[in-house]
Write an enzyme that holds these catalytic residues in place. Structure first.
Site, PDB file in Angstrom:
ATOM      1  N   LYS A 185       0.904  -1.276   0.047  1.00 54.14           N
ATOM      2  CA  LYS A 185      -0.097   0.030   0.032  1.00 54.14           C
ATOM      3  C   LYS A 185       0.752   1.254  -0.095  1.00 54.14           C
ATOM      4  O   LYS A 185       2.035   1.182   0.435  1.00 54.14           O
ATOM      5  CB  LYS A 185      -1.008   0.049   1.258  1.00 54.14           C
ATOM      6  CG  LYS A 185      -2.253  -0.976   0.956  1.00 54.14           C
ATOM      7  CD  LYS A 185      -3.470  -0.802   1.657  1.00 54.14           C
ATOM      8  CE  LYS A 185      -4.451  -1.725   1.069  1.00 54.14           C
ATOM      9  NZ  LYS A 185      -5.522  -2.043   2.130  1.00 54.14           N
ATOM     10  N   ARG A 223      -4.220  -9.838   4.366  1.00 56.35           N
ATOM     11  CA  ARG A 223      -4.704  -9.898   2.811  1.00 56.35           C
ATOM     12  C   ARG A 223      -3.311  -9.302   2.095  1.00 56.35           C
ATOM     13  O   ARG A 223      -3.046  -8.215   2.151  1.00 56.35           O
ATOM     14  CB  ARG A 223      -5.897  -8.872   2.648  1.00 56.35           C
ATOM     15  CG  ARG A 223      -6.295  -9.045   1.024  1.00 56.35           C
ATOM     16  CD  ARG A 223      -7.476  -7.974   1.181  1.00 56.35           C
ATOM     17  NE  ARG A 223      -7.981  -8.058  -0.392  1.00 56.35           N
ATOM     18  CZ  ARG A 223      -7.464  -7.338  -1.219  1.00 56.35           C
ATOM     19  NH1 ARG A 223      -6.452  -6.322  -1.102  1.00 56.35           N
ATOM     20  NH2 ARG A 223      -7.863  -7.201  -2.568  1.00 56.35           N
TER      21      ARG A 223
HETATM   22  C1  9MG Z   1      -9.991  -5.062  -1.621  1.00 55.80           C
HETATM   23  N1  9MG Z   1      -9.345  -4.570  -0.581  1.00 55.80           N
HETATM   24  C2  9MG Z   1      -7.992  -3.873  -1.029  1.00 55.80           C
HETATM   25  N2  9MG Z   1      -7.361  -3.690   0.273  1.00 55.80           N
HETATM   26  C3  9MG Z   1      -8.026  -4.214   1.334  1.00 55.80           C
HETATM   27  C4  9MG Z   1      -8.207  -4.263   2.511  1.00 55.80           C
HETATM   28  O1  9MG Z   1      -7.052  -3.698   3.312  1.00 55.80           O
HETATM   29  N3  9MG Z   1      -8.848  -5.048   3.440  1.00 55.80           N
HETATM   30  C5  9MG Z   1     -10.165  -5.504   2.773  1.00 55.80           C
HETATM   31  N4  9MG Z   1     -10.787  -6.231   3.313  1.00 55.80           N
HETATM   32  N5  9MG Z   1     -10.332  -5.735   1.373  1.00 55.80           N
HETATM   33  C6  9MG Z   1      -9.386  -4.882   0.601  1.00 55.80           C
END
Ligand code: 9MG
Length: 255
Positions: free
Chosen positions: A201, A235
């Site tokens: 990110k 994730r």
């Molecule tokens: C779709 N998406 C992109 N970043 C995310 C994040 O940090 N959490 C979740 N639940 N979905 C995400």
């Protein structure tokens, strides 16, 4: 949770069938690398991303979910119509960056047995990074998630189907993201498993000066800090490397 984006910037080989095939192959690789589940998304949720039409989203994700029917699949969507189609195609979890706030979303999942990730986001992907603002970000995010958990329970969704996510990067500055990471234990008190998404990110880019493809070390560091704060699901794009970091963390915790 391994990330599989079925969006034009991810697998564009020139044709829907090839894109779906590439996405399925990528998902299988992530599962082999140690992912417990894969998260399939047909709409980019990056800052500045424009929404896609529902029909387009369906055409991107349904063939991929169907091909992965025998694997644990989550679908990242905010549309009730896509939720229903994804669950009918074999998905076992819905990952909603809007925490089931779209009209009809709670109803779309209530009578199924699927897992649900409720994520916090301030604003909309297209504009959310323009001027994020909070009094106390950890308190506001926790109160929002508590209210969404209560709304789910009121609709008959049992707590053991829910996961909560502070939504790192979704309407948050670097300082907001770091505060939430530091105060993650306050969210663990919600009483449902926490999901954290830091992988590649822009906050990592802002801190390290690295482009998305070079943010692995920063992503692993953030993943470990999230585990330390109580996160139970990460994730991530880089499953193999994250798995090794998680194994090291678990070994350290049990020592
Ligand atoms: C779709 N998406 C992109 N970043 C995310 C994040 O940090 N959490 C979740 N639940 N979905 C995400």
């Amino acid at each position: 949770m391994g990330v599989v984006n079925v969006t034009p910037d991810s697998f564009s080989e020139g044709g829907r069938f090839l894109d779906a095939q590439a996405a399925v192959a990528h998902a299988r690789r992530l599962l082999q690398d140690g992912a417990d589940l894969v998260d399939i998304g047909g709409e980019s949720t990056r800052p500045g991303a424009a929404p896609v039409a529902e029909r387009e989203e369906l055409e991107r994700i349904v063939p991929v979910v169907q091909a992965l029917r025998d694997s644990p699949v989550s679908v990242d969507t905010r549309r009730p119509g896509v939720m229903r189609a994804a669950l009918a195609a074999g998905a076992c979890m819905i990952n909603d960056i809007q925490a089931l706030q779209s009209p009809g979303a709670i109803e779309a999942v209530a009578e199924t047995g699927c897992g649900i990730c409720l994520m916090h986001m301030q604003g909309e992907p297209q504009t959310m990074q323009h001027a994020p603002r909070y009094g106390d970000v950890a308190v506001e995010v926790r109160e929002f998630l508590a209210a969404r958990i209560a709304a789910c329970e009121a609709a008959g969704i049992s707590r053991d189907r829910l996961v909560a996510d502070p939504g790192f990067g979704f309407g948050k500055t670097v300082a907001h993201n770091l505060t939430l990471l530091k105060r993650l234990p306050e969210l663990a008190a919600l009483g449902v498993p926490l999901l954290a998404g830091w992988s590649r990110k822009s906050t990592i880019g802002r801190i390290t000066g690295r482009e998305p493809g070079e943010r692995l070390a920063g992503s692993l560091a953030a993943a470990l800090l999230a585990l330390l704060g109580g996160a139970k699901i990460l994730r991530v794009h880089d499953v193999r490397e994250t798995r090794d970091a998680v194994l090291m963390f678990e070994a350290w915790r049990q020592a």
